[in-house]
Design a protein around this motif. Structure first.
Motif, PDB file in Angstrom:
ATOM      1  N   PRO A   1       0.824  -1.215   0.000  1.00 46.33           N
ATOM      2  CA  PRO A   1       0.000   0.000   0.000  1.00 46.33           C
ATOM      3  C   PRO A   1       0.854   1.258   0.000  1.00 46.33           C
ATOM      4  O   PRO A   1       1.950   1.271   0.547  1.00 46.33           O
ATOM      5  N   SER A   2       0.341   2.299  -0.639  1.00 45.41           N
ATOM      6  CA  SER A   2       1.084   3.561  -0.682  1.00 45.41           C
ATOM      7  C   SER A   2       0.931   4.338   0.625  1.00 45.41           C
ATOM      8  O   SER A   2       1.656   5.288   0.859  1.00 45.41           O
ATOM      9  N   SER A   3       0.007   3.923   1.472  1.00 40.55           N
ATOM     10  CA  SER A   3      -0.071   4.467   2.829  1.00 40.55           C
ATOM     11  C   SER A   3       0.234   3.308   3.779  1.00 40.55           C
ATOM     12  O   SER A   3       0.446   2.183   3.339  1.00 40.55           O
ATOM     13  N   ASN A   4       0.239   3.559   5.065  1.00 37.56           N
ATOM     14  CA  ASN A   4       0.621   2.514   6.015  1.00 37.56           C
ATOM     15  C   ASN A   4      -0.364   1.359   6.112  1.00 37.56           C
ATOM     16  O   ASN A   4       0.016   0.225   6.293  1.00 37.56           O
ATOM     17  N   LYS A   5      -1.653   1.646   6.017  1.00 38.00           N
ATOM     18  CA  LYS A   5      -2.638   0.617   6.335  1.00 38.00           C
ATOM     19  C   LYS A   5      -3.535   0.199   5.182  1.00 38.00           C
ATOM     20  O   LYS A   5      -4.063  -0.899   5.191  1.00 38.00           O
ATOM     21  N   THR A   6      -3.745   1.083   4.214  1.00 39.84           N
ATOM     22  CA  THR A   6      -4.657   0.749   3.124  1.00 39.84           C
ATOM     23  C   THR A   6      -4.058   1.141   1.777  1.00 39.84           C
ATOM     24  O   THR A   6      -3.178   1.993   1.687  1.00 39.84           O
TER      25      THR A   6
ATOM     26  N   ALA B   1      -4.414   2.953  -1.815  1.00 39.54           N
ATOM     27  CA  ALA B   1      -5.132   4.127  -2.312  1.00 39.54           C
ATOM     28  C   ALA B   1      -5.889   3.830  -3.607  1.00 39.54           C
ATOM     29  O   ALA B   1      -6.933   4.415  -3.862  1.00 39.54           O
TER      30      ALA B   1
ATOM     31  N   GLN C   1     -11.444   0.584   0.736  1.00 39.71           N
ATOM     32  CA  GLN C   1     -10.026   0.471   0.387  1.00 39.71           C
ATOM     33  C   GLN C   1      -9.474  -0.850   0.916  1.00 39.71           C
ATOM     34  O   GLN C   1      -9.783  -1.276   2.017  1.00 39.71           O
TER      35      GLN C   1
ATOM     36  N   LYS D   1      -7.020  -3.486   2.498  1.00 47.49           N
ATOM     37  CA  LYS D   1      -6.121  -3.422   3.657  1.00 47.49           C
ATOM     38  C   LYS D   1      -4.738  -3.963   3.302  1.00 47.49           C
ATOM     39  O   LYS D   1      -4.582  -4.749   2.375  1.00 47.49           O
ATOM     40  N   ALA D   2      -3.729  -3.557   4.056  1.00 49.22           N
ATOM     41  CA  ALA D   2      -2.340  -3.941   3.807  1.00 49.22           C
ATOM     42  C   ALA D   2      -2.130  -5.447   3.867  1.00 49.22           C
ATOM     43  O   ALA D   2      -1.199  -5.969   3.254  1.00 49.22           O
TER      44      ALA D   2
ATOM     45  N   SER E   1       2.348   3.778  -8.260  1.00 46.71           N
ATOM     46  CA  SER E   1       2.594   3.849  -6.813  1.00 46.71           C
ATOM     47  C   SER E   1       3.179   2.556  -6.249  1.00 46.71           C
ATOM     48  O   SER E   1       3.554   2.509  -5.083  1.00 46.71           O
TER      49      SER E   1
ATOM     50  N   GLU F   1       1.485  -0.211  -5.941  1.00 48.62           N
ATOM     51  CA  GLU F   1       0.436  -1.029  -5.337  1.00 48.62           C
ATOM     52  C   GLU F   1       0.180  -2.286  -6.173  1.00 48.62           C
ATOM     53  O   GLU F   1      -0.247  -3.306  -5.649  1.00 48.62           O
TER      54      GLU F   1
END
Length: 176
Positions: A59-64, A66, A80, A82-83, A130, A132
């Protein structure tokens, strides 16, 4: 019964004939491309086809994620991803168009997990950019490195000129 089978066969054949290839450049006009689409040629030239498997990255963020969502938007509300889905695979079931004339159009794929339980919607170009979704094929540097190794093998007499030429023909499309 035979007539029904013949009619269904003709209808399915017509759908296949009308299916087409979507290109990244087709998305830049103000006119929404009309499907159904069997394949998509990405910005970098990689071809993604219905039935191909995509590898989910990180993921491009910590938890989910994008650009990856879970759910079909009809029976299951999208959310979204989840990681915990990192490293899993998704089989492309269909290729669709997202966006509007004002915001611009983009290619999306709908896919299913290998188990067939989870349905994904993926904004393909953004997900690839990204990380992902892991790229299909090779990067320019990877292809160049592989070509250099093949050249060394040719120079050492480990492979023939014909073998080197065939390797070069495959790798050259990735080198920019």
């Amino acid at each position: 019964m035979k007539k029904l089978i013949i009619i269904l066969t003709i209808m399915l054949s017509a759908i296949n004939l009308l299916s087409q290839e979507l290109k990244y450049s087709d998305l830049s006009s103000n006119v929404r491309p009309q499907g159904p689409f069997k394949s998509y040629i990405s910005k970098e030239g990689t071809v993604y086809k219905v039935g191909d498997t995509l590898k989910i990255g990180f993921p491009s963020s910590n938890k989910t994620f994008a650009f990856l969502s879970q759910g079909d938007g009809v029976l299951i509300a999208p959310e979204q991803l989840k990681a915990s889905f990192s490293g899993s695979n998704s089989v492309i079931k269909n290729i669709i168009i997202g966006g509007t004339k004002r915001s611009g159009f983009y290619a999306m794929v709908r896919g299913k997990s290998m188990s067939g339980i989870t349905t994904y919607t993926i904004q393909l170009e953004n997900a690839i950019a990204s990380g992902e979704i892991k790229r299909s094929g090779m990067t320019s540097d990877e292809a160049l490195s592989e070509l250099k190794k093949s050249k060394d093998k040719l120079d050492l007499g480990l492979i023939t000129q014909e073998k080197y030429d065939s390797i070069k023909a495959v790798l050259i499309k990735y080198i920019k």
